[in-house]
Design a protein around this motif. Sequence first.
Motif, PDB file in Angstrom:
ATOM      1  N   MET A 186       0.852  -1.189   0.000  1.00  0.00           N
ATOM      2  CA  MET A 186       0.000   0.000   0.000  1.00  0.00           C
ATOM      3  C   MET A 186       0.889   1.242   0.000  1.00  0.00           C
ATOM      4  N   HIS A 187       0.587   2.186  -0.890  1.00  0.00           N
ATOM      5  CA  HIS A 187       1.354   3.431  -0.824  1.00  0.00           C
ATOM      6  C   HIS A 187       0.388   4.609  -0.708  1.00  0.00           C
ATOM      7  N   ALA A 188       0.861   5.620   0.015  1.00  0.00           N
ATOM      8  CA  ALA A 188       0.006   6.765   0.339  1.00  0.00           C
ATOM      9  C   ALA A 188       0.551   8.017  -0.322  1.00  0.00           C
ATOM     10  N   TYR A 189      -0.363   8.851  -0.803  1.00  0.00           N
ATOM     11  CA  TYR A 189       0.048  10.130  -1.379  1.00  0.00           C
ATOM     12  C   TYR A 189      -1.121  11.108  -1.292  1.00  0.00           C
ATOM     13  N   ARG A 190      -0.774  12.388  -1.284  1.00  0.00           N
ATOM     14  CA  ARG A 190      -1.812  13.431  -1.292  1.00  0.00           C
ATOM     15  C   ARG A 190      -2.231  13.683  -2.725  1.00  0.00           C
ATOM     16  N   THR A 191      -3.516  13.567  -3.004  1.00  0.00           N
ATOM     17  CA  THR A 191      -3.995  13.869  -4.339  1.00  0.00           C
ATOM     18  C   THR A 191      -4.594  15.272  -4.402  1.00  0.00           C
ATOM     19  N   ARG A 192      -5.000  15.793  -3.250  1.00  0.00           N
ATOM     20  CA  ARG A 192      -5.477  17.163  -3.089  1.00  0.00           C
ATOM     21  C   ARG A 192      -4.864  17.656  -1.781  1.00  0.00           C
ATOM     22  N   VAL A 231      -6.784  15.705   0.853  1.00  0.00           N
ATOM     23  CA  VAL A 231      -7.173  14.303   0.637  1.00  0.00           C
ATOM     24  C   VAL A 231      -5.934  13.440   0.394  1.00  0.00           C
ATOM     25  N   THR A 232      -5.790  12.395   1.206  1.00  0.00           N
ATOM     26  CA  THR A 232      -4.736  11.394   0.991  1.00  0.00           C
ATOM     27  C   THR A 232      -5.355  10.129   0.419  1.00  0.00           C
ATOM     28  N   VAL A 233      -4.653   9.551  -0.551  1.00  0.00           N
ATOM     29  CA  VAL A 233      -5.045   8.254  -1.112  1.00  0.00           C
ATOM     30  C   VAL A 233      -4.184   7.175  -0.456  1.00  0.00           C
ATOM     31  N   LEU A 234      -4.835   6.121   0.039  1.00  0.00           N
ATOM     32  CA  LEU A 234      -4.131   4.921   0.491  1.00  0.00           C
ATOM     33  C   LEU A 234      -4.353   3.894  -0.609  1.00  0.00           C
TER      34      LEU A 234
END
Length: 266
Positions: free
Chosen positions: A1-7, A10-13
């Motif tokens: 699983m990798h996490a990043y900010r898309t906004r 808002v973070t995407v897991l």
Amino acid sequence: MHAYRTRPDVTVLNDYIEVPGIGFLPVNAFVIHATQPVVVDTGLGLPDRDFVASLAEVIDPADVRWIWLTHPDRDHTGGLFALLAAAPRARLVTTFAAAGIMSAERTLPLNRLYLLNPGQSLDAGDRQLTGFRPPLFDNPATVGVLDTSSGVCFSSDCFGAPLPAFALATAEDATAVSPGELRAAQLLWASVDSPWVHTVDPVKYAASFGPLRDFAPSAVLSTHLPPAAGDAASLLATLLDAPGADPFTGPDQAALEAMLRTFEPA
Ligand SMILES: [Fe+2]
Ligand SMILES: [Fe+2]
């Protein structure tokens, strides 16, 4: 699983699952960094996944105030009970039907529930999150999220797309997928996940897009698609064609045995 900010908020897991013969299906959960933080869905339930540990790299799980379960399918509920334990102040936003379905596996604590139907809103402190019924869904309990602050739409299974490569399922923007590939993958997913779409009244089906079209989301965040910013019109146009797409028929036993033979050593 990798996490990043898309906004900014808002973070995407991001996770994925490989479906033989179908492709690499993204499996996303999200964190809305509202004044009262919201986790939308809780990922896969595979034994080697630890949703709460992944979440802890983004936010202290104890700070989570709301867990919005878009529907109780196993690719959305993986970390649910662990997160309820790790986030004692959090309440579970879901529907009566979803709570009933979940209770067939494990009882949900009723005092932790917050029942919300499409059209109703949740106050997350600095924003209202409004539930809506996505045009396509595979579970009667499905409720997506419209974030009236950021304009982002969390569409649950709707707009999903099994993609031809791992790198695409883990991409941070849907523009990594060519428009032709994206359209084909979304129509395939519509047929796999919502086979009833081939039986609908086209006029009533088109009308079901109304709430989403009126909302005009600034980004579509699907569980099963990389984030799609500023492209909702074309995503909607693709799904309008789903009733006429080729119906999906899964592999049968002969196909399974043929596949198994390819695994046997020479
Ligand atoms: Fe589902
Ligand atoms: Fe799903």
